[in-house]
Design a protein around this motif. Structure first.
Motif, PDB file in Angstrom:
ATOM      1  N   TYR A   1      35.209  48.633  40.541  1.00  0.00           N
ATOM      2  CA  TYR A   1      35.367  47.545  39.579  1.00  0.00           C
ATOM      3  C   TYR A   1      34.474  47.750  38.353  1.00  0.00           C
ATOM      4  O   TYR A   1      34.863  47.396  37.240  1.00  0.00           O
ATOM      5  CB  TYR A   1      35.061  46.211  40.245  1.00  0.00           C
ATOM      6  CG  TYR A   1      36.003  45.906  41.390  1.00  0.00           C
ATOM      7  CD1 TYR A   1      37.356  46.185  41.291  1.00  0.00           C
ATOM      8  CD2 TYR A   1      35.540  45.359  42.584  1.00  0.00           C
ATOM      9  CE1 TYR A   1      38.222  45.925  42.340  1.00  0.00           C
ATOM     10  CE2 TYR A   1      36.399  45.084  43.624  1.00  0.00           C
ATOM     11  CZ  TYR A   1      37.740  45.374  43.500  1.00  0.00           C
ATOM     12  OH  TYR A   1      38.596  45.114  44.539  1.00  0.00           O
ATOM     13  N   GLY A   2      33.295  48.316  38.547  1.00  0.00           N
ATOM     14  CA  GLY A   2      32.439  48.613  37.406  1.00  0.00           C
ATOM     15  C   GLY A   2      33.046  49.661  36.496  1.00  0.00           C
ATOM     16  O   GLY A   2      33.045  49.524  35.258  1.00  0.00           O
ATOM     17  N   LEU A   3      33.600  50.736  37.095  1.00  0.00           N
ATOM     18  CA  LEU A   3      34.261  51.767  36.293  1.00  0.00           C
ATOM     19  C   LEU A   3      35.504  51.217  35.599  1.00  0.00           C
ATOM     20  O   LEU A   3      35.773  51.553  34.437  1.00  0.00           O
ATOM     21  CB  LEU A   3      34.630  52.947  37.186  1.00  0.00           C
ATOM     22  CG  LEU A   3      33.473  53.797  37.720  1.00  0.00           C
ATOM     23  CD1 LEU A   3      33.982  54.798  38.751  1.00  0.00           C
ATOM     24  CD2 LEU A   3      32.774  54.528  36.581  1.00  0.00           C
ATOM     25  N   ALA A   4      36.263  50.385  36.308  1.00  0.00           N
ATOM     26  CA  ALA A   4      37.465  49.796  35.695  1.00  0.00           C
ATOM     27  C   ALA A   4      37.098  48.936  34.492  1.00  0.00           C
ATOM     28  O   ALA A   4      37.792  48.964  33.457  1.00  0.00           O
ATOM     29  CB  ALA A   4      38.226  48.972  36.741  1.00  0.00           C
ATOM     30  N   TRP A   5      36.009  48.183  34.611  1.00  0.00           N
ATOM     31  CA  TRP A   5      35.582  47.346  33.481  1.00  0.00           C
ATOM     32  C   TRP A   5      35.206  48.207  32.284  1.00  0.00           C
ATOM     33  O   TRP A   5      35.585  47.907  31.143  1.00  0.00           O
ATOM     34  CB  TRP A   5      34.409  46.480  33.889  1.00  0.00           C
ATOM     35  CG  TRP A   5      33.925  45.598  32.777  1.00  0.00           C
ATOM     36  CD1 TRP A   5      34.425  44.391  32.404  1.00  0.00           C
ATOM     37  CD2 TRP A   5      32.856  45.895  31.858  1.00  0.00           C
ATOM     38  NE1 TRP A   5      33.733  43.903  31.321  1.00  0.00           N
ATOM     39  CE2 TRP A   5      32.763  44.800  30.960  1.00  0.00           C
ATOM     40  CE3 TRP A   5      31.975  46.957  31.724  1.00  0.00           C
ATOM     41  CZ2 TRP A   5      31.824  44.759  29.949  1.00  0.00           C
ATOM     42  CZ3 TRP A   5      31.034  46.919  30.696  1.00  0.00           C
ATOM     43  CH2 TRP A   5      30.964  45.831  29.824  1.00  0.00           C
TER      44      TRP A   5
ATOM     45  N   PHE B   1      39.309  41.108  32.775  1.00  0.00           N
ATOM     46  CA  PHE B   1      38.906  40.242  33.887  1.00  0.00           C
ATOM     47  C   PHE B   1      39.441  40.729  35.232  1.00  0.00           C
ATOM     48  O   PHE B   1      38.988  40.260  36.272  1.00  0.00           O
ATOM     49  CB  PHE B   1      39.351  38.803  33.628  1.00  0.00           C
ATOM     50  CG  PHE B   1      38.504  38.073  32.625  1.00  0.00           C
ATOM     51  CD1 PHE B   1      37.325  37.460  33.027  1.00  0.00           C
ATOM     52  CD2 PHE B   1      38.867  38.017  31.291  1.00  0.00           C
ATOM     53  CE1 PHE B   1      36.532  36.786  32.104  1.00  0.00           C
ATOM     54  CE2 PHE B   1      38.084  37.359  30.357  1.00  0.00           C
ATOM     55  CZ  PHE B   1      36.906  36.737  30.768  1.00  0.00           C
ATOM     56  N   ILE B   2      40.408  41.654  35.240  1.00  0.00           N
ATOM     57  CA  ILE B   2      40.862  42.195  36.519  1.00  0.00           C
ATOM     58  C   ILE B   2      39.814  43.117  37.121  1.00  0.00           C
ATOM     59  O   ILE B   2      39.966  43.552  38.275  1.00  0.00           O
ATOM     60  CB  ILE B   2      42.203  42.946  36.369  1.00  0.00           C
ATOM     61  CG1 ILE B   2      42.038  44.224  35.556  1.00  0.00           C
ATOM     62  CG2 ILE B   2      43.254  42.040  35.774  1.00  0.00           C
ATOM     63  CD1 ILE B   2      43.274  45.089  35.513  1.00  0.00           C
ATOM     64  N   ALA B   3      38.770  43.398  36.356  1.00  0.00           N
ATOM     65  CA  ALA B   3      37.643  44.166  36.887  1.00  0.00           C
ATOM     66  C   ALA B   3      36.426  43.276  37.117  1.00  0.00           C
ATOM     67  O   ALA B   3      35.743  43.410  38.136  1.00  0.00           O
ATOM     68  CB  ALA B   3      37.277  45.306  35.931  1.00  0.00           C
ATOM     69  N   THR B   4      36.146  42.351  36.202  1.00  0.00           N
ATOM     70  CA  THR B   4      34.923  41.557  36.314  1.00  0.00           C
ATOM     71  C   THR B   4      34.995  40.534  37.450  1.00  0.00           C
ATOM     72  O   THR B   4      34.024  40.361  38.190  1.00  0.00           O
ATOM     73  CB  THR B   4      34.636  40.838  34.987  1.00  0.00           C
ATOM     74  OG1 THR B   4      35.793  40.075  34.605  1.00  0.00           O
ATOM     75  CG2 THR B   4      34.303  41.830  33.900  1.00  0.00           C
TER      76      THR B   4
END
Length: 433
Positions: free
Chosen positions: A173-177, A300-303
């Protein structure tokens, strides 16, 4: 004179074991959270075809998991390599070679290519990935009782493994953000679309690269004794006539087919299936809920999932261990596989059912899908939580007991077990702690 207790597993070995499932955790996080949103909102395929692809993967995983579990209990290793690490290596290679293709557009396809043809293109990669994922998971879990013997150390290894599972989800999720943030800064498009294909492609490549390094550390730092199936120590002159296991009360020696006769086996399977459905469906539909129901920007799909997992990690520190029996029986890999079977297949069927109920399956979104994902996140997961509570209440009323199985007694000096008749259910029946 009692035999000396085995020395504790070194911290370096425990850490190297814990990272052995890191690749699986990274891929699973991306698979459940972003597969539907990638195929439906980014590539523009219908919700039914996206759900069918996830169903194909879950069914393949559900079939491969018990089969790999059975083979991992029966088959030997590859040459001088241990049997568990051999299966882990096969699974790792399968995941590394297949997963990047899932989050890349169809090679050789165009906008005129029918969706069913694209689906056929992706299914082989999905099946290979799920086979590799199952082989890695089962071999990694069933290695625990071969590395340590005490319940305390088994629980500790499981805790290390879970910690890296949380780290893997936070990493994804951090990389996606970061990737989505750079994409918005460069193009200025706040909503998901085909312009985000490089985001998911790069994310899958980073996941595979990091996972490959962690798997290499696992194979270099985790020992496994090479023992053929059915191995037992040869008696020596100093071997006592009565081993320590014979001095203690007789313990059950369960083979894989014995578990199928146990009511407790199905009690735990149903509870496990329900709880995993809650987690997987929430993870699968959170991105669609955020972008289609709440109309939030794509970052927001990552955060939001990142916040959810950090909160889950903090709350897990307060949880008590509920399973201290894993690894005590020789058929451990089969049990892991069979329990996972209900989880995988049920999750795939649930997603496919939800996708078929979508109000606008051929469109990215419509007014009806706004409330649709809201009810999926509230009613579906809430209803499954009620079912899980009922199964838990059943376990409290009828405690888990090993009721029907053959008991075996280890012969002198490690001879093969001698099986006795079926055990009668009474007050002395074994109770799973």
């Amino acid at each position: 004179m009692d035999d000396p207790l085995p020395s504790p597993l070194p911290l370096r070995t425990r850490l190297s074991y814990a990272v052995g499932h890191f690749l699986n955790d990274l891929c699973a996080s991306m698979w459940f959270t972003y597969l539907l949103v990638y195929f439906h909102s980014v590539l523009g395929y219908s919700s039914r075809h996206a759900g069918a692809l996830l169903l194909a993967g879950q069914v393949a995983d559900g079939i491969c998991t018990p089969l790999v579990g059975y083979e991992a209990d029966q088959a030997g290793g590859c040459g001088r390599y241990g049997r568990r690490k051999s299966w882990h290596l096969i699974g790792t290679i399968s995941v590394l070679l297949s997963f990047p293709f899932i989050f890349n557009p169809c090679l050789g396809c165009s906008e005129k290519t029918p969706e069913w043809a694209v689906l056929i293109y992706f299914i082989p990669f999905v099946v290979i990935f799920q086979f590799g994922w199952a082989a890695t998971q089962i071999s990694h879990l069933s290695l625990i009782p071969e590395l340590v013997t005490s319940d305390h150390e088994k629980v500790e290894l499981t805790a290390f493994r879970y910690a890296f599972t949380v780290v893997a989800n936070i990493t994804v999720y951090g990389l996606a953000w970061l990737l989505l943030h750079f994409e918005v800064s460069r193009r200025g498009a706040p909503n998901l679309g085909r312009q985000d294909i490089p985001v998911f492609r790069n994310l899958s490549l980073i996941v595979v690269a990091v996972g490959a390094i962690s798997s290499l550390l696992f194979h270099l730092g985790t020992p496994e004794k090479t023992r053929p199936p059915g191995w037992s120590p040869e008696p020596e002159e100093s071997t006592p006539l009565l081993s320590d296991s014979q001095k203690r009360p007789i313990r059950p020696y369960l083979l894989w087919n014995h578990w199928l006769l146990e009511p407790a086996f199905y009690q735990v399977a149903m509870l496990y299936m329900a709880t995993r459905l809650i987690v997987n469906l929430s993870q699968t539909y959170i991105a669609m809920y955020l972008t289609n129901s709440l109309m939030l920007p794509k970052k927001f799909i990552a955060t939001i999932p990142l916040v959810m997992y950090i909160s889950g990690f903090l709350s897990s520190l307060l949880m008590k261990t509920v399973n201290k029996r894993i690894g005590r029986n020789h058929s451990g890999a089969f049990v892991y596989g069979a329990m996972s079977f209900t989880d995988k297949v049920a999750n795939g069927l649930a997603v496919m059912l939800i996708q078929n109920l979508h109000p606008c399956p051929t469109l990215l979104c419509c007014p009806g899908c706004v409330n649709f994902y809201h009810w999926v996140m509230v009613a579906v997961t809430g209803g499954i939580a009620v079912v899980a509570s009922l199964f838990l209440a059943c376990l409290m009323i009828w405690p888990i007991r090993i009721r029907f199985h053959d008991v075996s007694v280890t012969g002198l000096a490690g001879s093969r077990p001698r099986e006795l008749g079926p055990q009668v259910e009474d007050d002395d029946a074994s109770v799973v702690n």
